[in-house]
Design a protein around this motif. Structure first.
Motif, short mmCIF file in Angstrom:
data_model
loop_
_atom_site.label_atom_id
_atom_site.label_comp_id
_atom_site.label_asym_id
_atom_site.label_seq_id
_atom_site.Cartn_x
_atom_site.Cartn_y
_atom_site.Cartn_z
N ARG A 199 -25.14 -22.58 28.23
CA ARG A 199 -23.93 -23.40 28.17
C ARG A 199 -22.96 -22.92 29.22
N GLY A 200 -22.57 -23.79 30.10
CA GLY A 200 -21.62 -23.40 31.12
C GLY A 200 -21.47 -24.48 32.15
N SER A 201 -20.47 -24.31 33.01
CA SER A 201 -20.25 -25.27 34.09
C SER A 201 -20.60 -24.62 35.41
N ILE A 202 -21.30 -25.38 36.23
CA ILE A 202 -21.66 -24.88 37.54
C ILE A 202 -20.55 -25.25 38.52
N THR A 203 -20.08 -24.29 39.25
CA THR A 203 -19.09 -24.59 40.28
C THR A 203 -19.55 -23.98 41.61
N ILE A 204 -19.24 -24.68 42.68
CA ILE A 204 -19.58 -24.20 44.02
C ILE A 204 -18.28 -23.77 44.69
N ARG A 205 -18.26 -22.54 45.15
CA ARG A 205 -17.05 -22.03 45.80
C ARG A 205 -17.35 -21.69 47.25
N LYS A 206 -16.33 -21.79 48.07
CA LYS A 206 -16.43 -21.33 49.45
C LYS A 206 -15.95 -19.88 49.50
N VAL A 207 -16.83 -19.02 50.01
CA VAL A 207 -16.51 -17.59 49.97
C VAL A 207 -16.73 -16.93 51.33
N THR A 208 -16.11 -15.75 51.48
CA THR A 208 -16.41 -14.89 52.63
C THR A 208 -17.27 -13.74 52.13
N CYS A 209 -18.15 -13.26 53.01
CA CYS A 209 -19.12 -12.27 52.55
C CYS A 209 -18.69 -10.83 52.81
N LYS B 3 -18.77 -9.26 55.77
CA LYS B 3 -19.24 -8.73 57.05
C LYS B 3 -18.22 -9.09 58.13
N PRO B 4 -17.80 -8.09 58.89
CA PRO B 4 -16.66 -8.31 59.80
C PRO B 4 -16.89 -9.37 60.87
N ASN B 5 -18.10 -9.54 61.38
CA ASN B 5 -18.31 -10.49 62.48
C ASN B 5 -18.99 -11.79 62.06
N CYS B 6 -19.08 -12.01 60.76
CA CYS B 6 -19.77 -13.20 60.26
C CYS B 6 -18.95 -14.47 60.57
N ARG B 7 -19.68 -15.58 60.69
CA ARG B 7 -19.02 -16.87 60.94
C ARG B 7 -18.00 -17.24 59.86
N CYS B 8 -18.19 -16.65 58.66
CA CYS B 8 -17.27 -16.98 57.57
C CYS B 8 -15.85 -16.47 57.82
N THR B 9 -15.73 -15.46 58.70
CA THR B 9 -14.38 -14.97 59.01
C THR B 9 -13.64 -15.95 59.92
N LYS B 10 -14.43 -16.85 60.56
CA LYS B 10 -13.80 -17.84 61.47
C LYS B 10 -13.71 -19.21 60.82
N GLY B 11 -13.72 -19.22 59.50
CA GLY B 11 -13.49 -20.48 58.79
C GLY B 11 -14.74 -21.18 58.29
N HIS B 12 -15.92 -20.77 58.78
CA HIS B 12 -17.16 -21.39 58.30
C HIS B 12 -17.66 -20.64 57.07
N LYS B 13 -17.03 -20.90 55.96
CA LYS B 13 -17.33 -20.09 54.77
C LYS B 13 -18.69 -20.43 54.17
N HIS B 14 -19.22 -19.47 53.42
CA HIS B 14 -20.49 -19.67 52.72
C HIS B 14 -20.24 -20.41 51.41
N LEU B 15 -21.26 -21.15 50.97
CA LEU B 15 -21.17 -21.80 49.67
C LEU B 15 -21.86 -20.90 48.64
N ALA B 16 -21.17 -20.62 47.56
CA ALA B 16 -21.74 -19.75 46.52
C ALA B 16 -21.62 -20.43 45.17
N MET B 17 -22.67 -20.32 44.39
CA MET B 17 -22.66 -20.94 43.07
C MET B 17 -22.20 -19.95 42.01
N TYR B 18 -21.35 -20.45 41.13
CA TYR B 18 -20.91 -19.66 39.98
C TYR B 18 -21.14 -20.46 38.71
N ILE B 19 -21.35 -19.75 37.64
CA ILE B 19 -21.42 -20.41 36.34
C ILE B 19 -20.21 -19.91 35.55
N THR B 20 -19.49 -20.83 34.94
CA THR B 20 -18.35 -20.42 34.12
C THR B 20 -18.53 -20.96 32.71
N SER B 21 -18.06 -20.21 31.73
CA SER B 21 -18.06 -20.73 30.37
C SER B 21 -17.03 -19.97 29.56
#
Ligand SMILES: [Zn+2]
Length: 108
Positions: A29-39, A41-59
């Motif tokens: 039982r829970g809700s799946i949510t997709i969040r934009k996150v930074t990982c 790592k200092p030189n990753c594309r996510c630091t320049k705005g291209h964030k990663h998509l990460a799944m979370y379950i909340t309940s």
């Protein structure tokens, strides 16, 4: 409880579908949510705005919302657990409706 062979077909069908899922399928039982996150790592594309998509379950539990990260390789599996939880809930609701109809039937 009435004997199974006397059970109306609709009720028997619902019970067997519920039992089939409960017998072995994981349910969650829970809700799946997709969040934009930074990982981090200092030189990753996510630091320049291209964030990663990460799944979370909340309940909710004991009045509090809890959340848990779902690793990429488990996303599909966890979606199935949540879907099966909803499937059981829907089937239970259908089963309950059959008895709703019987509450004030005479001779049952
Ligand atoms: Zn990154």
């Amino acid at each position: 409880m009435q004997h199974r062979s006397n059970m109306p077909a609709k009720e028997r069908d619902l019970r067997s579908r519920i039992a089939k899922i409960l017998h072995s399928a994981p349910i969650l039982r829970g809700s799946i949510t997709i969040r934009k996150v930074t990982c981090g790592k200092p030189n990753c594309r996510c630091t320049k705005g291209h964030k990663h998509l990460a799944m979370y379950i909340t309940s909710r539990k004991d009045g509090k919302t809890r959340q848990r990260f779902v690793p990429k390789d488990r996303e599909e599996e966890v979606r199935r657990w949540v879907a099966d939880y909803h499937k059981v809930c829907d089937l239970l609701d259908d089963l309950s409706n059959l008895f709703w109809e019987r509450v004030n039937l005479k001779g049952k």
